[in-house]
Write an enzyme that holds these catalytic residues in place. Structure first.
Site, PDB file in Angstrom:
ATOM      1  N   SER A  82      -5.443   2.349   1.016  1.00  0.00           N
ATOM      2  CA  SER A  82      -4.674   3.514   0.580  1.00  0.00           C
ATOM      3  C   SER A  82      -4.862   4.747   1.463  1.00  0.00           C
ATOM      4  O   SER A  82      -4.064   5.679   1.401  1.00  0.00           O
ATOM      5  CB  SER A  82      -5.037   3.878  -0.859  1.00  0.00           C
ATOM      6  OG  SER A  82      -6.360   4.375  -0.942  1.00  0.00           O
ATOM      7  N   LYS A 127      -9.177  10.044  -1.961  1.00  0.00           N
ATOM      8  CA  LYS A 127      -7.803  10.497  -1.699  1.00  0.00           C
ATOM      9  C   LYS A 127      -7.852  11.841  -0.974  1.00  0.00           C
ATOM     10  O   LYS A 127      -8.901  12.473  -0.861  1.00  0.00           O
ATOM     11  CB  LYS A 127      -7.011  10.662  -3.003  1.00  0.00           C
ATOM     12  CG  LYS A 127      -6.938   9.423  -3.888  1.00  0.00           C
ATOM     13  CD  LYS A 127      -6.127   8.305  -3.278  1.00  0.00           C
ATOM     14  CE  LYS A 127      -6.113   7.078  -4.198  1.00  0.00           C
ATOM     15  NZ  LYS A 127      -5.458   5.917  -3.544  1.00  0.00           N
TER      16      LYS A 127
END
Length: 244
Positions: A82, A127
């Protein structure tokens, strides 16, 4: 001449004064006794431990590592793609747990590790921060770029090659004390966009942030420091009360 009186006077002057001052010899003796006491304590511990000094050294190192991991730095292994291409599956990063202590707050562009329990899932996630408390984050402008507080952001320097900033449309105001986070590999990332309708609205409380990822330390060929990109430098501060 009273030689006995003179001798007595000389003897008196060589003794420690009544003011409580200590001679260099006495200070040295005291320090020596303390040093011998510490040495004796170490000797007793090494006699008690199986393996002696080697075991004691390993135990001290273990305690040091545990304290370092608890309060200062924590290793984190990248579990998915990701955050590619900057962070690849299996990379290990060092998370700076002091980055947001002493009044500091996460900033747009920071790569953070956080506990997603109750928000994303029962795990720790990594993230990039796109919006902080008060920010108005929109996708997308006429050129397909994300806007933060009315300013379009060029994410091309870290966005995964071939990905668009987002195929999911959103228009959100980030509540105070929370973060709006996205993965760099947008087509392979479950992030704030995917949890807009979940408890918390896809936002991560700042209190759940474990720290900022500052270094890639493994594999050694990929060793590098992670810098905050310039893409968010021109984003204006959120206007207080502008969005209700």
């Amino acid at each position: 001449m009273n030689t006995e009186a003179q001798q007595t006077e000389r003897d008196r002057s060589s003794r420690p004064s009544d003011s409580g001052t200590t001679s260099d010899e006495e200070t040295s003796d005291t320090e020596g006794q303390e040093g011998r006491s510490r040495f004796a304590l170490v000797s007793r511990i090494t006699e008690w431990l199986p393996g002696g000094r080697i075991s004691l050294t390993l135990l001290v190192l273990l305690v040091f590592v545990l304290l370092l991991n608890t309060f200062v730095l924590r290793p984190f292994q990248i579990p998915s793609g990701s955050m590619e291409s900057g962070l690849r599956i299996g990379d290990r990063v060092l998370v700076n747990k002091l980055a947001y202590r002493f009044g500091a707050e996460p900033r747009r562009g920071d790569v953070v590790v956080f506990d997603g329990t109750g928000y994303f899932g029962d795990a720790d996630y990594i993230k990039r921060v796109v919006g902080v408390g008060g920010d108005h984050v929109v996708c997308c402008d006429k050129e397909g770029r994300i806007q933060v507080n009315g300013r379009s952001v060029d994410e091309s320097t870290f966005l995964y090659r071939g990905d668009s900033p987002s195929t999911v449309r959103f228009d959100v105001v980030v509540p105070d004390g929370t973060l709006f986070v996205l993965g760099d590999h947008r087509s392979d990332s479950s992030d704030s966009r995917d949890h807009l309708g979940s408890p918390g609205g896809g936002m991560i409380p700042v209190g759940e942030v474990i720290g900022r990822a500052d270094w890639i330390v493994w594999p050694t060929a990929h060793w590098t420091r992670l810098h905050r990109p310039d893409a968010y430098a021109r984003v204006p501060a959120a206007e207080v009360g502008a969005h209700g």
